[in-house]
Motif scaffolding. Structure first.
Motif, PDB file in Angstrom:
ATOM      1  N   LYS A   1      43.803  72.219  94.235  1.00 52.52           N
ATOM      2  CA  LYS A   1      43.701  73.378  93.345  1.00 52.52           C
ATOM      3  C   LYS A   1      43.093  74.551  94.090  1.00 52.52           C
ATOM      4  N   ARG A   2      43.526  75.765  93.736  1.00 56.85           N
ATOM      5  CA  ARG A   2      43.009  76.967  94.385  1.00 56.85           C
ATOM      6  C   ARG A   2      41.601  77.275  93.885  1.00 56.85           C
ATOM      7  N   VAL A   3      40.735  77.675  94.819  1.00 56.93           N
ATOM      8  CA  VAL A   3      39.361  78.050  94.484  1.00 56.93           C
ATOM      9  C   VAL A   3      38.998  79.333  95.220  1.00 56.93           C
ATOM     10  N   ARG A   4      38.058  80.057  94.630  1.00 59.73           N
ATOM     11  CA  ARG A   4      37.430  81.165  95.353  1.00 59.73           C
ATOM     12  C   ARG A   4      36.230  80.554  96.049  1.00 59.73           C
ATOM     13  N   ARG A   5      36.109  80.781  97.333  1.00 52.85           N
ATOM     14  CA  ARG A   5      35.027  80.179  98.113  1.00 52.85           C
ATOM     15  C   ARG A   5      34.152  81.277  98.691  1.00 52.85           C
ATOM     16  N   ASP A   6      32.883  81.275  98.268  1.00 49.33           N
ATOM     17  CA  ASP A   6      31.895  82.182  98.835  1.00 49.33           C
ATOM     18  C   ASP A   6      31.120  81.423  99.903  1.00 49.33           C
TER      19      ASP A   6
ATOM     20  N   GLN B   1      34.613  78.216  92.943  1.00 49.52           N
ATOM     21  CA  GLN B   1      34.952  78.272  91.529  1.00 49.52           C
ATOM     22  C   GLN B   1      36.463  78.338  91.396  1.00 49.52           C
ATOM     23  N   PRO B   2      36.996  77.904  90.242  1.00 45.15           N
ATOM     24  CA  PRO B   2      38.458  77.929  90.054  1.00 45.15           C
ATOM     25  C   PRO B   2      39.005  79.328  90.280  1.00 45.15           C
ATOM     26  N   TRP B   3      40.213  79.386  90.854  1.00 49.31           N
ATOM     27  CA  TRP B   3      40.854  80.666  91.097  1.00 49.31           C
ATOM     28  C   TRP B   3      42.307  80.569  90.674  1.00 49.31           C
ATOM     29  N   THR B   4      42.512  80.785  89.388  1.00 50.49           N
ATOM     30  CA  THR B   4      43.856  80.818  88.816  1.00 50.49           C
ATOM     31  C   THR B   4      43.951  82.095  87.990  1.00 50.49           C
ATOM     32  N   ALA B   5      45.155  82.430  87.585  1.00 50.41           N
ATOM     33  CA  ALA B   5      45.319  83.631  86.757  1.00 50.41           C
ATOM     34  C   ALA B   5      44.475  83.522  85.496  1.00 50.41           C
ATOM     35  N   MET B   6      44.456  82.373  84.870  1.00 53.19           N
ATOM     36  CA  MET B   6      43.686  82.199  83.634  1.00 53.19           C
ATOM     37  C   MET B   6      42.186  82.296  83.898  1.00 53.19           C
ATOM     38  N   SER B   7      41.703  81.687  84.986  1.00 55.26           N
ATOM     39  CA  SER B   7      40.267  81.748  85.251  1.00 55.26           C
ATOM     40  C   SER B   7      39.828  83.143  85.652  1.00 55.26           C
ATOM     41  N   LEU B   8      40.718  83.898  86.298  1.00 57.70           N
ATOM     42  CA  LEU B   8      40.376  85.259  86.696  1.00 57.70           C
ATOM     43  C   LEU B   8      40.246  86.186  85.491  1.00 57.70           C
ATOM     44  N   LEU B   9      41.069  85.972  84.496  1.00 61.01           N
ATOM     45  CA  LEU B   9      41.104  86.885  83.363  1.00 61.01           C
ATOM     46  C   LEU B   9      40.358  86.390  82.126  1.00 61.01           C
ATOM     47  N   PHE B  10      40.335  85.092  81.921  1.00 63.84           N
ATOM     48  CA  PHE B  10      39.857  84.600  80.630  1.00 63.84           C
ATOM     49  C   PHE B  10      38.836  83.473  80.703  1.00 63.84           C
ATOM     50  N   ARG B  11      38.137  83.314  81.780  1.00 62.54           N
ATOM     51  CA  ARG B  11      37.185  82.209  81.900  1.00 62.54           C
ATOM     52  C   ARG B  11      35.877  82.582  81.207  1.00 62.54           C
ATOM     53  N   PRO B  12      35.570  81.968  80.068  1.00 65.07           N
ATOM     54  CA  PRO B  12      34.345  82.338  79.356  1.00 65.07           C
ATOM     55  C   PRO B  12      33.091  81.621  79.861  1.00 65.07           C
ATOM     56  N   HIS B  13      33.254  80.470  80.518  1.00 66.63           N
ATOM     57  CA  HIS B  13      32.093  79.699  80.969  1.00 66.63           C
ATOM     58  C   HIS B  13      31.887  79.853  82.472  1.00 66.63           C
ATOM     59  N   TYR B  14      30.618  79.919  82.886  1.00 68.77           N
ATOM     60  CA  TYR B  14      30.301  79.983  84.314  1.00 68.77           C
ATOM     61  C   TYR B  14      30.170  78.557  84.833  1.00 68.77           C
ATOM     62  N   ARG B  15      30.897  78.241  85.877  1.00 68.96           N
ATOM     63  CA  ARG B  15      30.795  76.922  86.509  1.00 68.96           C
ATOM     64  C   ARG B  15      31.239  77.054  87.960  1.00 68.96           C
ATOM     65  N   VAL B  16      30.378  76.611  88.884  1.00 69.23           N
ATOM     66  CA  VAL B  16      30.722  76.576  90.297  1.00 69.23           C
ATOM     67  C   VAL B  16      30.263  75.243  90.879  1.00 69.23           C
ATOM     68  N   GLU B  17      30.887  74.869  91.968  1.00 69.10           N
ATOM     69  CA  GLU B  17      30.478  73.693  92.724  1.00 69.10           C
ATOM     70  C   GLU B  17      30.006  74.166  94.091  1.00 69.10           C
ATOM     71  N   VAL B  18      28.977  73.506  94.623  1.00 67.14           N
ATOM     72  CA  VAL B  18      28.372  73.921  95.884  1.00 67.14           C
ATOM     73  C   VAL B  18      28.495  72.781  96.894  1.00 67.14           C
ATOM     74  N   PHE B  19      28.923  73.129  98.119  1.00 62.68           N
ATOM     75  CA  PHE B  19      29.113  72.158  99.186  1.00 62.68           C
ATOM     76  C   PHE B  19      28.351  72.607 100.427  1.00 62.68           C
ATOM     77  N   ASP B  20      27.984  71.650 101.291  1.00 61.50           N
ATOM     78  CA  ASP B  20      27.288  71.994 102.533  1.00 61.50           C
ATOM     79  C   ASP B  20      28.299  72.155 103.665  1.00 61.50           C
ATOM     80  N   GLU B  21      27.782  72.340 104.886  1.00 56.09           N
ATOM     81  CA  GLU B  21      28.634  72.563 106.058  1.00 56.09           C
ATOM     82  C   GLU B  21      29.550  71.387 106.366  1.00 56.09           C
ATOM     83  N   GLN B  22      29.131  70.183 105.978  1.00 53.31           N
ATOM     84  CA  GLN B  22      29.932  68.981 106.220  1.00 53.31           C
ATOM     85  C   GLN B  22      30.863  68.677 105.053  1.00 53.31           C
TER      86      GLN B  22
END
Length: 183
Positions: free
Chosen positions: A135-140, A8-29
């Motif tokens: 772009k910076r992302v938080r990766r789980d 998911q996006p990891w910026t100052a704005m997304s950390l503090l003010f992101r009202p919508h949930y949106r993530v992208e999912v990737f596999d091992e490759q």
């Protein structure tokens, strides 16, 4: 273990003010697997999404394959830790996820029977930082035991791709290192 990367996006704005949930999912490759986004916006709950109470708001999420085919639906009602319902794109209930603490979720079949805890069949490491398309992302990083069958596989996947919703933090994150301040 089958590995998924949930970003998911990891910026100052997304950390503090992101009202919508949106993530992208990737596999091992590093191939895209799915996009998880809200079916509708937060509506009247939008002001709460900008606060530490974001996790209390309702969420209505669609999980869609990269080519647009619906995979599943994830829904959470209003409140600190209500059950999360996971259903097929046609609306048939697969099961529910109940949160007992920020890091402990139980998986239940469509009849409400507890099957196991998420940690019994999967591992999740949250909060890593990475770059995707500059772009910076938080990766789980999520590892699901490959021998897990349905409905557990779908429930574990839903728990992983909507982890912030499931554990009750929602869309607002104010701390670093993968730990969020409680509401």
């Amino acid at each position: 273990m089958s590995t998924l990367y949930v970003e998911q996006p990891w910026t100052a704005m997304s950390l503090l003010f992101r009202p919508h949930y949106r993530v992208e999912v990737f596999d091992e490759q590093d191939a895209p697997v799915a996009v998880v986004s809200e079916r509708t916006g937060p509506g009247l709950q939008r002001p709460l999404r900008h606060t530490g109470f974001s996790g209390w708001t309702t969420f209505d999420l669609d999980v869609v394959a990269p080519h647009g085919q619906p995979i599943m639906h994830i829904g959470k009602g209003f409140g600190r830790r209500p059950g999360v319902h996971v259903s097929t794109p046609q609306g048939q209930l697969i099961g529910t996820i109940k949160t007992h603490g920020a890091w402990q979720q139980s998986l239940h079949d469509a009849n409400g029977q507890q099957l196991c805890f998420f940690g019994d069949i999967a591992r999740i490491e949250t909060g890593a930082r990475a770059k995707r398309h500059g772009k910076r992302v938080r990766r789980d990083r999520v590892q699901i035991n490959p021998q897990v069958t349905e409905p557990l596989r779908s429930l574990a996947t839903a728990c992983a791709v909507a982890f912030d919703v499931v554990r009750g933090t929602g869309t607002r994150h104010t701390s670093s290192g993968g730990v969020d301040w409680p509401a």
